[in-house]
Design a protein around this motif. Structure first.
Motif, PDB file in Angstrom:
ATOM      1  N   GLY A   1      26.514 -53.457   5.800  1.00  0.00           N
ATOM      2  CA  GLY A   1      26.356 -53.623   4.739  1.00  0.00           C
ATOM      3  C   GLY A   1      27.675 -52.617   4.500  1.00  0.00           C
TER       4      GLY A   1
ATOM      5  N   THR B   1      29.497 -50.353  -1.439  1.00  0.00           N
ATOM      6  CA  THR B   1      29.109 -52.068  -1.800  1.00  0.00           C
ATOM      7  C   THR B   1      28.047 -52.257  -2.366  1.00  0.00           C
ATOM      8  OG1 THR B   1      28.571 -53.310  -0.162  1.00  0.00           O
ATOM      9  CG2 THR B   1      30.913 -53.525  -0.849  1.00  0.00           C
TER      10      THR B   1
ATOM     11  N   GLY C   1      30.059 -57.572   0.024  1.00  0.00           N
ATOM     12  CA  GLY C   1      28.585 -56.714   0.923  1.00  0.00           C
ATOM     13  C   GLY C   1      28.192 -57.999   0.237  1.00  0.00           C
TER      14      GLY C   1
ATOM     15  N   PHE D   1      28.472 -59.494   6.699  1.00  0.00           N
ATOM     16  CA  PHE D   1      28.998 -59.547   4.530  1.00  0.00           C
ATOM     17  C   PHE D   1      30.506 -59.984   4.494  1.00  0.00           C
ATOM     18  CE2 PHE D   1      25.051 -57.133   5.712  1.00  0.00           C
ATOM     19  CZ  PHE D   1      24.084 -57.170   4.541  1.00  0.00           C
TER      20      PHE D   1
END
Length: 540
Positions: free
Chosen positions: A88, A92, A136, A132
């Motif tokens: 990730g 985000t 995100g 991702f």
């Protein structure tokens, strides 16, 4: 923190060198050094510069320091079973979340910072790539699972998965561009596509780029892709619409990742290695060096006039020079040589594959497959007669069979889970039987079985020593012993070896590798750390 698999490797080295094999009646040396990974498929670069790599066979997510090459385990077996990985992005809601695809289990799994592994989605057979986007949002796809669905998953709010597209081809390792589109190879084609993840529309952006398996987008917005079959690294310049090869590495290349400084990292799945390539000055570096996926069955063979050990591997067999330890892998041929046990004799190579449940025989001169079958339920140990007949132990049907060009013939039945196999002559075999913890002698003409040695501990591979003794691998004890079949005397030849298959994606009754060279030296493969050891029995 160093976890299960790395701990076993360190423990093996500690036992090996601190004890110096004091209990062994042999001189034991490492011919091929240990390596820290069991294949590496998908890779991704984290915000701190660490590389995360995935492994189906090792069932682990690895964390790699690109400067030092140090490897530890971010997610251990079995939770870490993984084909591709994504992280990730900072800033985000998904920042720092590790997400990976457990292809064989058909699950998407995640690890939140400071948390434990979770299953985000189940029942997704053949799930493969994962990524991702800049916000995100998490995307994954099934490849070769019927409708090849592209999904959006919610790793934060718990919303149900959303189908983005179906039936538009197999996507493999993909990556988002600055324009918000998802760039991907159409696996098993020569094409690259860009996907609008809001509408599910696929647009072809390149073709004739080999057999692409993975793509990433560099700082200039160009698409870098790897050819799985040839090892070519391609750059597709989006503004010009042109593609060209910028580097070539040993095939197969499964994945790539691009660091903030522009360095391209490449995953060599068959050798469990990571390469670094600088596209500006063409500099190359080996970040992590490996030799095998999982080092398994063995046979003595000849390569260009030198004695070698032929080593079975799930990503194709390879040769190891018995004097230097140099490994030679034949040219990649779509993993035709996938194997767990192997034999070489009379101008042929025969190998069995416990995973794919097949057996093949190859003519060494022509390199053609001359016999093959999938009609053996659990092929394990394998041997070749002086005439080139293929003899196989079937651990599921408790039999020994002979493979001809078009059939499988029973030679002996009613055995007790036979796994290791070696020929005393063309008509007599020795087999290890897991159910009885014994070695049996089997007449291949009459099918009669007689016990030779009993009371062993989970015996797998075995070989005939030059002095008439039988060398046997006891993987759960991490040792190789020599047995005098007349007196029953047992001697430990080597201990503290990484012989166990624990944590690996292989049947536990897969045969360990052991072979005896022309000078009497014994060679043993250690699947736990992919090392090869050379044992010279002491002569009293």
């Amino acid at each position: 923190m160093v976890q299960a698999q790395i701990f076993r490797i360190l423990l093996t080295f500690a036992l090996t060198f601190l004890m110096g094999f004091a209990a062994s009646a042999a001189d034991v040396k490492i011919l091929v050094p240990a390596s820290p990974m069991h294949a590496v498929e998908g890779i991704a670069v984290a915000a701190d510069g660490s590389i995360y790599g995935t492994s189906i066979h090792g069932q682990s997510v690895y964390r790699i320091n690109p400067k030092t090459g140090h490897v530890d385990i971010a997610v251990a077996s079995p939770d870490g079973e993984s084909d591709d990985v994504a992280i990730g992005p900072p800033g985000t809601p998904a920042a720092g979340i590790l997400a990976w695809t457990a292809q064989r289990s058909g699950e998407i799994r995640i690890l939140r910072p400071g948390g434990k592994p979770e299953v985000l989605m189940r029942n997704v057979p053949r799930v493969n790539p994962i990524a991702f986007n800049a916000q995100g949002r998490l995307f994954t796809a099934q490849a070769g699972a019927g409708d090849d669905t592209l999904w959006e998953l919610d790793a934060i709010g718990g919303q149900p998965p959303r189908v983005v597209a179906k039936n538009q081809g197999q996507l493999n390792g993909f990556n988002f561009g600055a324009d918000g589109r998802l760039y991907a190879p159409l696996f098993r084609t020569d094409k690259l596509v860009a996907v609008d993840v809001e509408t599910g529309t696929y647009t072809q952006i390149a073709k004739n780029v080999g057999a692409p398996a993975s793509v990433k987008i560099d700082a200039a917005g160009d698409v870098i892709s790897v050819d799985y079959l040839t090892g070519d690294v391609w750059r597709t310049v989006m503004k010009a619409g042109e593609s060209k090869i910028i580097a070539t590495y040993p095939a197969p290349l499964d994945s790539l990742a691009i660091a903030a400084d522009g360095t391209i990292y490449l995953a060599s799945v068959a050798d469990s290695s990571i390469f670094a390539f600088n596209p500006k000055n063409k500099a190359r570096k080996i970040v992590v060096r490996g030799s095998f996926t999982v080092a398994l069955g063995m046979s003595i063979a000849n390569l260009k006039g030198r004695e070698t050990v032929l080593v079975a591997d799930p990503f194709g067999y390879r040769y190891v020079d018995t004097a230097t330890g140099v490994m030679t892998r034949p040219p990649w041929a779509a993993n035709r040589g996938a194997s767990t046990a192997i034999a070489a004799r009379a101008g042929y190579i025969a190998f069995s594959n416990a995973d794919a449940k097949n057996v093949k025989k190859i003519d060494v001169q022509t390199d053609e497959v001359v016999a093959a079958t999938k009609n053996i339920k659990a092929p394990r140990g394998i041997a070749l007669t002086s005439q080139g007949d293929v003899i196989v132990a079937d651990a599921a049907d408790n039999r020994i069979v002979k493979l001809t060009t078009d059939s499988v013939i029973d030679l002996a039945r009613d055995l007790r889970q036979p796994v290791g196999l070696v020929l005393e002559s063309d008509t007599v075999a020795l087999v290890t039987e897991l159910d009885t913890r014994s070695i049996a002698r089997v007449d291949l003409v009459s099918g009669l079985r007689s016990e030779v040695v009993t009371g062993l501990t989970a015996p797998t591979g075995l070989a005939l020593m030059k002095d008439g003794r039988i060398a046997v691998v006891e993987p759960t004890l991490g040792q190789v012993i020599a047995i005098n079949p007349q007196s029953g005397t047992r001697t430990v030849l080597a201990s503290g070896l990484a012989l166990s298959l624990d944590g690996l994606d292989l049947p536990q009754n897969t045969t360990a590798g052991i072979a005896v060279g022309s000078n009497g030296a014994i060679y043993v493969s250690c699947p736990g750390d992919n090392s090869i050891v050379k044992i010279k029995p002491n002569v009293k």
